[in-house]
Design a protein around this motif. Structure first.
Motif, PDB file in Angstrom:
ATOM      1  N   ILE A  38       0.822  -1.213   0.000  1.00 24.59           N
ATOM      2  CA  ILE A  38       0.000   0.000   0.000  1.00 24.59           C
ATOM      3  C   ILE A  38       0.859   1.269   0.000  1.00 24.59           C
ATOM      4  N   GLY A  39       2.131   1.109  -0.296  1.00 26.55           N
ATOM      5  CA  GLY A  39       2.968   2.283  -0.551  1.00 26.55           C
ATOM      6  C   GLY A  39       3.673   2.875   0.656  1.00 26.55           C
ATOM      7  N   CYS A  40       3.752   2.107   1.739  1.00 27.00           N
ATOM      8  CA  CYS A  40       4.449   2.600   2.928  1.00 27.00           C
ATOM      9  C   CYS A  40       5.959   2.534   2.691  1.00 27.00           C
ATOM     10  N   ARG A  41       6.655   3.666   2.872  1.00 28.43           N
ATOM     11  CA  ARG A  41       8.078   3.718   2.545  1.00 28.43           C
ATOM     12  C   ARG A  41       9.001   3.745   3.757  1.00 28.43           C
ATOM     13  N   ALA A  42       8.438   3.696   4.951  1.00 30.95           N
ATOM     14  CA  ALA A  42       9.298   3.709   6.142  1.00 30.95           C
ATOM     15  C   ALA A  42       8.633   2.906   7.263  1.00 30.95           C
ATOM     16  N   VAL A  43       9.401   2.011   7.838  1.00 33.41           N
ATOM     17  CA  VAL A  43       8.877   1.155   8.901  1.00 33.41           C
ATOM     18  C   VAL A  43       9.887   1.006  10.031  1.00 33.41           C
ATOM     19  N   GLN A  44       9.352   0.578  11.149  1.00 34.63           N
ATOM     20  CA  GLN A  44      10.157   0.344  12.335  1.00 34.63           C
ATOM     21  C   GLN A  44       9.514  -0.858  13.009  1.00 34.63           C
ATOM     22  N   GLY A  45      10.305  -1.810  13.452  1.00 33.41           N
ATOM     23  CA  GLY A  45       9.688  -2.945  14.135  1.00 33.41           C
ATOM     24  C   GLY A  45      10.620  -4.129  14.256  1.00 33.41           C
ATOM     25  N   PHE A  46      10.233  -5.059  15.134  1.00 35.27           N
ATOM     26  CA  PHE A  46      11.082  -6.199  15.448  1.00 35.27           C
ATOM     27  C   PHE A  46      11.393  -7.040  14.212  1.00 35.27           C
ATOM     28  N   TYR A  47      10.490  -7.037  13.205  1.00 38.76           N
ATOM     29  CA  TYR A  47      10.774  -7.837  12.004  1.00 38.76           C
ATOM     30  C   TYR A  47      12.067  -7.368  11.339  1.00 38.76           C
ATOM     31  N   PHE A  48      12.305  -6.073  11.345  1.00 44.58           N
ATOM     32  CA  PHE A  48      13.515  -5.519  10.719  1.00 44.58           C
ATOM     33  C   PHE A  48      14.660  -5.453  11.718  1.00 44.58           C
ATOM     34  N   ALA A  49      14.398  -4.916  12.881  1.00 45.31           N
ATOM     35  CA  ALA A  49      15.419  -4.865  13.925  1.00 45.31           C
ATOM     36  C   ALA A  49      14.799  -4.444  15.244  1.00 45.31           C
ATOM     37  N   ARG A  50      15.302  -5.028  16.305  1.00 46.09           N
ATOM     38  CA  ARG A  50      14.931  -4.605  17.655  1.00 46.09           C
ATOM     39  C   ARG A  50      15.722  -3.345  18.006  1.00 46.09           C
ATOM     40  N   PRO A  51      15.355  -2.704  19.094  1.00 45.74           N
ATOM     41  CA  PRO A  51      16.231  -1.645  19.594  1.00 45.74           C
ATOM     42  C   PRO A  51      17.603  -2.272  19.873  1.00 45.74           C
ATOM     43  N   LEU A  52      18.662  -1.637  19.369  1.00 35.49           N
ATOM     44  CA  LEU A  52      19.993  -2.245  19.370  1.00 35.49           C
ATOM     45  C   LEU A  52      20.970  -1.511  20.269  1.00 35.49           C
ATOM     46  N   SER A  53      21.983  -2.249  20.713  1.00 37.49           N
ATOM     47  CA  SER A  53      23.111  -1.616  21.401  1.00 37.49           C
ATOM     48  C   SER A  53      23.912  -0.818  20.373  1.00 37.49           C
ATOM     49  N   ILE A  54      24.814   0.043  20.844  1.00 39.46           N
ATOM     50  CA  ILE A  54      25.659   0.816  19.917  1.00 39.46           C
ATOM     51  C   ILE A  54      26.423  -0.128  18.986  1.00 39.46           C
ATOM     52  N   ASN A  55      26.988  -1.187  19.550  1.00 41.21           N
ATOM     53  CA  ASN A  55      27.772  -2.107  18.728  1.00 41.21           C
ATOM     54  C   ASN A  55      26.942  -2.773  17.636  1.00 41.21           C
ATOM     55  N   ASP A  56      25.745  -3.243  18.007  1.00 42.56           N
ATOM     56  CA  ASP A  56      24.896  -3.907  17.010  1.00 42.56           C
ATOM     57  C   ASP A  56      24.400  -2.916  15.954  1.00 42.56           C
ATOM     58  N   ALA A  57      24.092  -1.693  16.403  1.00 47.58           N
ATOM     59  CA  ALA A  57      23.631  -0.685  15.441  1.00 47.58           C
ATOM     60  C   ALA A  57      24.763  -0.311  14.486  1.00 47.58           C
ATOM     61  N   THR A  58      25.989  -0.229  15.020  1.00 48.49           N
ATOM     62  CA  THR A  58      27.147   0.098  14.181  1.00 48.49           C
ATOM     63  C   THR A  58      27.367  -1.001  13.138  1.00 48.49           C
ATOM     64  N   GLU A  59      27.201  -2.251  13.592  1.00 50.49           N
ATOM     65  CA  GLU A  59      27.349  -3.397  12.695  1.00 50.49           C
ATOM     66  C   GLU A  59      26.301  -3.341  11.572  1.00 50.49           C
ATOM     67  N   LEU A  60      25.080  -2.984  11.943  1.00 46.06           N
ATOM     68  CA  LEU A  60      23.999  -2.862  10.951  1.00 46.06           C
ATOM     69  C   LEU A  60      24.331  -1.767   9.930  1.00 46.06           C
ATOM     70  N   LEU A  61      24.853  -0.646  10.428  1.00 49.45           N
ATOM     71  CA  LEU A  61      25.250   0.447   9.529  1.00 49.45           C
ATOM     72  C   LEU A  61      26.341  -0.029   8.572  1.00 49.45           C
ATOM     73  N   ARG A  62      27.292  -0.770   9.112  1.00 45.12           N
ATOM     74  CA  ARG A  62      28.400  -1.266   8.283  1.00 45.12           C
ATOM     75  C   ARG A  62      27.864  -2.156   7.173  1.00 45.12           C
TER      76      ARG A  62
END
Ligand code: C2E
Ligand code: MG
Ligand code: MG
Ligand code: MG
Length: 280
Positions: A252-276
């Motif tokens: 239905i055209g939703c272009r931005a989501v947030q949720g456990f399916y994509f990622a849980r709230p992360l520690s700095i290290n895990d978020a950095t890894e995701l960015l990498r």
């Protein structure tokens, strides 16, 4: 990332304690000392494009690591912090910590448009220091204003005041974005979008829960997304937990989501890894 037991998972906070005045009092006392004792930390939940997985940024979510009780959910302490008047201190700490981290990530990954979402309480909007803190923090960490998004809930409109309206206007004047959080759980939301020129609507999880099972709910989400497109307001779906939900939202055209399916709230290290990984 999605499958791992997340940084957002709490040790069980004894439910019977909620009813105990004594426990509440000790929670208040502990809360007053928690900042100086360095007991807060942040989890960072990614906001992504469901179609491509592209990362727009993160929402900073505060956690309290209590020395005896373990991790306590913000659901269990934010309202207490509001009552005893320490929410401003907590949110000020969150702002500086999250902005410092954003500036590090922007430099490390050469991505000056990476965003950070910050939650707020009503107290921020009646305190002139809040705008000064925001301006100072952005300057100190060399952040572009459009990289910061301040999340408000309809709760702040419960007791409408000219200060609240003027603070929102001043935030937008700085170029900082405003998101209406938990959209759909309050009332007369459409008038707020109009009156305060909101930049982003975050559709509450309670709607996303039913996006697959209930045609009427899907129609409402569809309408909000179309409205967003017409008014040039970004729309984020909160609390996406399954692939079916993600697919339905993409359809239905939703272009931005947030949720456990994509990622849980992360520690700095895990978020950095995701960015990498998102750079590869
Ligand atoms: P919120 O701003 O609506 O944040 C989203 C909440 O939904 C977060 O809970 C997040 O962990 C959770 N969530 C995200 N995706 C999913 C999902 O797929 N499934 C489920 N079941 N939950 C999901 P959290 O971190 O416990 O925060 C709860 C609320 O506490 C926040 O709701 C926000 O209102 C408040 N809060 C958090 N951090 C702060 C802060 O720094 N300052 C203030 N004033 N409030 C905060
Ligand atoms: Mg939020
Ligand atoms: Mg929300
Ligand atoms: Mg919420």
């Amino acid at each position: 990332v999605a499958k791992r037991a997340g940084y957002g998972d709490y040790a069980i906070f004894d439910a019977s304690m909620h009813d105990s005045a004594v426990a509440r009092l000790s929670l208040q006392t502990d809360l007053r000392q928690a900042i100086e004792r360095g007991e807060f930390n942040l989890a960072y939940q990614p906001i992504v494009d469901p179609a491509t997985g592209a990362l727009f940024g993160f929402e900073a979510l505060v956690r309290w690591d209590h020395p005896e009780r373990g991790l306590i959910s913000p659901v269990d302490f934010i309202s207490v912090a509001e009552e005893i008047g320490v929410i401003r201190q907590i949110d000020h700490w969150v702002m500086r910590e999250a902005c410092l981290q954003l500036s590090k990530w922007q430099r490390q990954f050469s991505n000056p448009s990476l965003r950070m979402n910050l939650n707020t309480s009503a107290a921020e909007f009646v305190d002139p220091e809040f705008l000064k803190d925001l301006t100072k923090t952005m300057a100190e960490f060399s952040l572009l204003p459009q990289c910061i998004e301040i999340e408000i809930t309809e709760g702040i409109f419960l007791h409408p005041s000219p200060e609240i309206a003027s603070t929102i206007a001043a935030i937008r004047q700085l170029g900082v974005r405003i998101a209406l959080d938990d959209f759909g759980t309050g009332y007369s939301s459409l008038s707020y979008i109009n009156r305060f020129s909101i930049d982003t609507i975050k559709i509450d999880k309670s709607f996303i829960d039913d996006v697959c099972g209930d045609d009427r709910t899907r129609a409402i989400i569809d309408l909000i997304i179309k409205l967003g497109r017409t008014l040039d307001v970004a729309v984020v779906a909160e609390g996406v937990e399954t692939k079916d939900q993600a697919d339905a939202l993409t359809a239905i055209g939703c272009r931005a989501v947030q949720g456990f399916y994509f990622a849980r709230p992360l520690s700095i290290n895990d978020a950095t890894e995701l960015l990498r990984r998102s750079m590869e």
